[in-house]
Every structure is written in C-alpha cells, then in structure tokens.
Design an enzyme around this catalytic site. Structure first.
Site, PDB file in Angstrom:
ATOM      1  N   SER A  23       0.944  -1.175   0.302  1.00 34.65           N
ATOM      2  CA  SER A  23       0.217  -0.130  -0.067  1.00 34.65           C
ATOM      3  C   SER A  23       1.083   1.134   0.310  1.00 34.65           C
ATOM      4  CB  SER A  23      -0.582   0.256   0.959  1.00 34.65           C
ATOM      5  OG  SER A  23      -1.976  -0.556   0.794  1.00 34.65           O
ATOM      6  N   LYS A  40       0.658   3.436  -3.019  1.00 37.48           N
ATOM      7  CA  LYS A  40      -0.625   4.056  -3.057  1.00 37.48           C
ATOM      8  C   LYS A  40      -0.719   5.837  -3.505  1.00 37.48           C
ATOM      9  CE  LYS A  40      -4.098   0.958  -0.430  1.00 37.48           C
ATOM     10  NZ  LYS A  40      -4.289   0.196   0.288  1.00 37.48           N
ATOM     11  N   TYR A  84      -3.224  -3.058 -10.385  1.00 37.41           N
ATOM     12  CA  TYR A  84      -3.548  -2.785  -8.668  1.00 37.41           C
ATOM     13  C   TYR A  84      -2.777  -3.877  -8.105  1.00 37.41           C
ATOM     14  CZ  TYR A  84      -4.347  -2.108  -4.269  1.00 37.41           C
ATOM     15  OH  TYR A  84      -4.660  -2.004  -2.877  1.00 37.41           O
ATOM     16  N   TYR A 130      -3.939   3.506   7.813  1.00 32.45           N
ATOM     17  CA  TYR A 130      -5.426   2.536   8.029  1.00 32.45           C
ATOM     18  C   TYR A 130      -5.413   3.688   8.775  1.00 32.45           C
ATOM     19  CZ  TYR A 130      -2.603  -0.328   5.410  1.00 32.45           C
ATOM     20  OH  TYR A 130      -2.109  -0.952   3.991  1.00 32.45           O
ATOM     21  N   VAL A 148       1.458  -3.622   3.795  1.00 31.88           N
ATOM     22  CA  VAL A 148       1.876  -4.709   4.683  1.00 31.88           C
ATOM     23  C   VAL A 148       2.555  -6.091   3.913  1.00 31.88           C
ATOM     24  CG1 VAL A 148      -1.364  -4.840   4.896  1.00 31.88           C
ATOM     25  CG2 VAL A 148      -0.300  -6.187   2.999  1.00 31.88           C
TER      26      VAL A 148
END
Length: 305
Positions: free
Chosen positions: A61, A64, A189, A241, A259
């Site tokens: 992530s 992102k 993705y 998060y 993660v």
C-alpha cells in the site's frame, strides 16, 4: 545519526515477536518475521542505515502514494478528488461498508483499497500493461533505482487471493465510480502492490516528498509543491489505515504503511525515512516499524505538530 539508528533498532527488536505476518496473501508469510531495518535519506542526499535495511519486501500500500501522485499529474487534483474523497475512516483498509453507507458515494480516501483501485482507473495508458509500465517507470525515477521490478510470486499470490478487492471493484463499477475493465484495473493494482523494494527505495520517495517534490540527488522537480503538500496531508490523515489518528498524535509525521511491512515517512524539509518490519499489528501496520518511528521522532523532535 548511524549510532542513533542502530540503538533505536536494537531497542525495538523485541516488538517483532508481538506481530504477525500478513497471511491473507499467502506468499507474504514467507517473509522474515524478525526483520527490522531503517534507512534515513536527508535532503542533501546523505543516507544512513541500521538493522536489516537490505531486506527486500513488496511495496504493497505504500504504492498508493505513488499512483496518487501519477493520477494528479495525469488529471489534476480537482478531477482526482471528484472521484475519491479526502476523509479518514475508522474502518479497515479493505472495508466495503463505507462505499455503501457514506454520503459521498465514492471511496473516502485514496489510501484505502477502494480509493486506490479508483485511482488506478484514472491513470493514463492504452491498456493495463501501459498503465503499469508508467507506474514502474515513475517509481524507478523517484527511488533512483532503475532495477526495480515486481516480485512475480507475490503478484501471482495477490491475484489468486484478491477476491475482496474484486468485490470492491465490481461494486464501484456498479455505481459508475470506476470506468474501464475491472479485471484490467485490478491487474495493474496487484502488480503495483508487488513491486519489490528496500528501505532505501522508500526512504528516497519520502525524501522527495519532504523536499516538496524535488529529487534530492539531482534537484529535478517531479511533482508540484502544491501536489506534494496535498499528498503529505492525506498521508497524515489516512496513511496508517484506521490507526492514522493515533500515529499522528504519538509520532506526528506524514507516513504510509503497507502489509509487506514497509513504512515510508516524509519529514517536511528534513528527511525521508524507510522502515521495514514484516510483523504486523492488528491494524496491518509494522509493529516494530511504528515503535522505531516513535522513538526516532522523540529523539530527533520530528513531529510536525
């Protein structure tokens, strides 16, 4: 600096025993749970390391942030944030509840999975390969590492087990949030999350953001000052998060976790930081990495607040 980093790593190694590997992507369980390392990149281009900083991990992530920057470059911030929100969430990063219940009728922010999948759908490219190659090229540029590539085993594992992300994407397709072929968007993705990096790579991304969009090692501007300010703000409010608020209170620097165990942080006008610790807490953040950043922030007075 090197001695400070070495002491902090050793002080916090014990925390890796308290976390767990990300088992919902089976290939990630092959990581070394006990690994803990850090790299700091200053705005002068100096780099300092400690611990297991050479450990390779998939970016997950943290990517992102990269695709958000690319989407802003491609479309402008106004269009991007007409498709995704800027609001933090108390739900998990892969939650579908917010899509159905929030009044925005779009993903709450670009750092949760639904938002990141939407961001991928906004990227320019003739097809999925073209889109991913642009992501990889941009990532190589902002890390100064032309050898970066995907970990094929992790990519295959993510694609085989990514049913929650498929559910999110198809739900958004039904609401006309995303356009284009769902499987092609998801393939991009899964690939972007599977790019293999080290602490040094993500520390350099952090340093570029800390330097207002300018690469410290060659003074090339890759994104506007306004866009970097926006990205860093989203990192503060949404980057960790549903633990982002606690992280802001106790550590106080823009950061994004993944993660795979990585945390990328940007201390404005001071440094970029890359941490790896594959053992995760219940929120999906590196348990040892957070403790390392907490001690480093306290030691060097890094909080922006």
């Amino acid at each position: 600096m090197k001695r400070i980093l070495e002491n902090i790593i050793e002080n916090n190694r014990k925390w890796t025993k308290e976390g767990e590997l990300a088992s919902y992507i089976p290939e990630l369980t092959r990581a070394d749970k006990d690994a803990l390392g850090i790299c700091v990149t200053t705005l002068d281009g100096d780099e300092f390391y400690a611990g297991d900083y050479k450990t390779k991990f998939t970016i997950q992530s943290v990517s992102k942030v990269i695709t958000l920057m690319l989407a802003i470059l491609d479309n402008g911030k106004d269009y991007v944030f007409s498709k995704v929100g800027m609001e933090p969430t108390e739900s998990a990063f892969n939650s579908i509840i917010n899509l159905e219940t929030n009044t925005l009728r779009k993903p709450l922010n670009p750092m949760i999975n639904a938002g990141a999948i939407t961001i991928v759908s906004l990227l320019s490219g003739e097809n999925s390969d073209d889109k991913f190659n642009r992501i990889l090229k941009f990532t190589r540029k902002i890390t100064g590492n032309d050898s970066l590539n995907i970990n094929e085993q992790v990519y295959s594992s993510e694609k085989a087990t990514g049913n929650r992300n498929r559910a999110l994407a198809h739900f958004m397709k039904s609401l006309d949030i995303i356009e284009g072929d769902v499987e092609e968007i998801l393939d991009v993705y899964f690939k972007q999350c599977s790019i293999e990096v080290t602490c040094t790579d993500i520390a350099r991304i952090g340093a570029m953001l800390a330097n207002d969009g300018v690469l410290p090692w060659n003074n090339e501007r890759v994104i506007s000052r306004e866009a970097t300010r926006l990205v860093k703000t989203i990192m503060v409010t949404c980057g960790m998060y549903d633990a982002s608020g606690k992280f802001a209170v106790h550590i106080g620097i823009p950061a994004k976790s993944g993660v795979g165990g990585g945390i990328m942080a940007a201390v404005p006008r001071r440094m970029g930081i890359g941490v790896v610790g594959p053992a995760l807490d219940e929120k999906g953040n590196s348990i040892g990495g957070i403790k390392v950043l907490e001690e480093l922030s306290r030691e060097l007075d890094l909080s922006i607040f």
